[in-house]
Design a protein around this motif. Sequence first.
Motif, PDB file in Angstrom:
ATOM      1  N   HIS A 104       1.049  -1.362   0.194  1.00 31.73           N
ATOM      2  CA  HIS A 104       0.104  -0.136  -0.340  1.00 31.73           C
ATOM      3  C   HIS A 104       0.714   1.070  -0.455  1.00 31.73           C
ATOM      4  O   HIS A 104       1.126   1.777  -0.962  1.00 31.73           O
ATOM      5  CB  HIS A 104      -1.222   0.224   1.011  1.00 31.73           C
ATOM      6  N   LEU A 105       2.036   0.947   0.724  1.00 31.83           N
ATOM      7  CA  LEU A 105       3.076   2.468   0.956  1.00 31.83           C
ATOM      8  C   LEU A 105       3.120   2.491   0.209  1.00 31.83           C
ATOM      9  O   LEU A 105       3.902   3.764  -1.189  1.00 31.83           O
ATOM     10  CB  LEU A 105       3.406   2.517   2.030  1.00 31.83           C
ATOM     11  N   ALA A 106       3.881   1.232  -0.788  1.00 32.50           N
ATOM     12  CA  ALA A 106       5.000   1.997  -2.127  1.00 32.50           C
ATOM     13  C   ALA A 106       4.238   1.875  -3.271  1.00 32.50           C
ATOM     14  O   ALA A 106       4.033   2.863  -4.092  1.00 32.50           O
ATOM     15  CB  ALA A 106       5.785   0.284  -2.858  1.00 32.50           C
ATOM     16  N   VAL A 107       2.437   1.798  -3.927  1.00 31.40           N
ATOM     17  CA  VAL A 107       1.548   2.071  -4.209  1.00 31.40           C
ATOM     18  C   VAL A 107       1.265   3.551  -3.885  1.00 31.40           C
ATOM     19  O   VAL A 107       1.227   4.200  -5.062  1.00 31.40           O
ATOM     20  CB  VAL A 107       0.344   1.493  -3.966  1.00 31.40           C
ATOM     21  N   VAL A 108       1.538   4.454  -2.834  1.00 29.44           N
ATOM     22  CA  VAL A 108       1.037   5.465  -2.607  1.00 29.44           C
ATOM     23  C   VAL A 108       2.289   6.690  -2.757  1.00 29.44           C
ATOM     24  O   VAL A 108       2.302   7.868  -3.979  1.00 29.44           O
ATOM     25  CB  VAL A 108       1.112   6.320  -0.970  1.00 29.44           C
ATOM     26  N   ALA A 109       3.312   5.551  -2.622  1.00 32.13           N
ATOM     27  CA  ALA A 109       4.460   6.536  -3.694  1.00 32.13           C
ATOM     28  C   ALA A 109       4.697   7.023  -4.696  1.00 32.13           C
ATOM     29  O   ALA A 109       5.215   8.133  -4.967  1.00 32.13           O
ATOM     30  CB  ALA A 109       6.214   6.176  -2.737  1.00 32.13           C
ATOM     31  N   GLU A 110       4.666   6.021  -5.249  1.00 36.52           N
ATOM     32  CA  GLU A 110       4.720   6.105  -7.332  1.00 36.52           C
ATOM     33  C   GLU A 110       3.356   6.357  -7.687  1.00 36.52           C
ATOM     34  O   GLU A 110       3.209   7.674  -8.150  1.00 36.52           O
ATOM     35  CB  GLU A 110       4.544   4.095  -7.078  1.00 36.52           C
ATOM     36  N   PRO A 144       8.255  -1.141   5.847  1.00 36.61           N
ATOM     37  CA  PRO A 144       9.060  -2.650   4.823  1.00 36.61           C
ATOM     38  C   PRO A 144       9.503  -2.434   4.387  1.00 36.61           C
ATOM     39  O   PRO A 144       9.854  -1.075   3.275  1.00 36.61           O
ATOM     40  CB  PRO A 144       7.393  -3.120   4.486  1.00 36.61           C
ATOM     41  N   PRO A 145      10.310  -3.787   3.565  1.00 38.25           N
ATOM     42  CA  PRO A 145      11.793  -3.331   2.228  1.00 38.25           C
ATOM     43  C   PRO A 145      10.996  -3.175   1.143  1.00 38.25           C
ATOM     44  O   PRO A 145      11.583  -1.706   0.873  1.00 38.25           O
ATOM     45  CB  PRO A 145      12.306  -4.241   2.795  1.00 38.25           C
ATOM     46  N   LEU A 146       9.635  -3.459   0.595  1.00 35.71           N
ATOM     47  CA  LEU A 146       9.487  -2.799  -0.464  1.00 35.71           C
ATOM     48  C   LEU A 146       9.474  -1.545  -0.542  1.00 35.71           C
ATOM     49  O   LEU A 146       9.289  -0.705  -1.289  1.00 35.71           O
ATOM     50  CB  LEU A 146       7.793  -4.149  -0.698  1.00 35.71           C
ATOM     51  N   ALA A 147       7.828  -1.284   0.746  1.00 38.60           N
ATOM     52  CA  ALA A 147       7.843   0.368   0.780  1.00 38.60           C
ATOM     53  C   ALA A 147       8.832   1.244   0.920  1.00 38.60           C
ATOM     54  O   ALA A 147       8.712   2.572   0.181  1.00 38.60           O
ATOM     55  CB  ALA A 147       6.798   0.691   1.866  1.00 38.60           C
ATOM     56  N   HIS A 155      10.395  10.883   4.492  1.00 43.36           N
ATOM     57  CA  HIS A 155      11.015  11.519   6.045  1.00 43.36           C
ATOM     58  C   HIS A 155       9.654  11.252   6.873  1.00 43.36           C
ATOM     59  O   HIS A 155      11.058  10.279   8.261  1.00 43.36           O
ATOM     60  CB  HIS A 155      10.284  13.118   6.273  1.00 43.36           C
ATOM     61  N   LYS A 156       8.684  10.663   7.258  1.00 46.18           N
ATOM     62  CA  LYS A 156       7.724   9.503   8.438  1.00 46.18           C
ATOM     63  C   LYS A 156       8.327   8.298   8.038  1.00 46.18           C
ATOM     64  O   LYS A 156       8.090   7.655   9.479  1.00 46.18           O
ATOM     65  CB  LYS A 156       6.410   9.998   7.732  1.00 46.18           C
ATOM     66  N   HIS A 157       8.725   8.024   7.106  1.00 49.50           N
ATOM     67  CA  HIS A 157       8.242   6.093   6.921  1.00 49.50           C
ATOM     68  C   HIS A 157       9.822   5.359   6.268  1.00 49.50           C
ATOM     69  O   HIS A 157       9.724   4.914   6.429  1.00 49.50           O
ATOM     70  CB  HIS A 157       7.660   5.841   5.838  1.00 49.50           C
TER      71      HIS A 157
END
Length: 126
Positions: free
Chosen positions: A10-16, A46-49, A39-41
């Motif tokens: 989920h975090l990886a998708v948000v970043a991209e 997790p490694p993928l994110a 900065h926050k995460h």
Amino acid sequence: MDDPEQSGTHLAVVAESLYLANLLVAPGIAFAALLWLWHKHKASAPPLARQHLRQATFVSVIGGILIVCLSGVVVAFGGLTQPWTWVAVITYFVCVHGALVLFGMFGLAKAMAGQPWRYPLIGPRL
């Protein structure tokens, strides 16, 4: 099946998504959100994110430098009144911007699939 929150999908998708939003919809605002997210995460994700956050943030900075600085160099050497200067700047901008968007779409697809992604040429090592 893995929980998307634990795997970092989920975090990886948000970043991209923020990377693409910075290029296409809300330049500056999406970049600020991406920096805040990084900065926050950056230490707790997790490694993928973490990998997708790092890639998207780094390439946003490098991409901005490529687009702004090199276009500025062409204008500085060619002058504002020369037609070939504008042809070169617009061609350069469209090609570089288009490549960054295309790579961002690949990055988003990889994030949605839960896979790592490295932006070609300008992305930091995995």
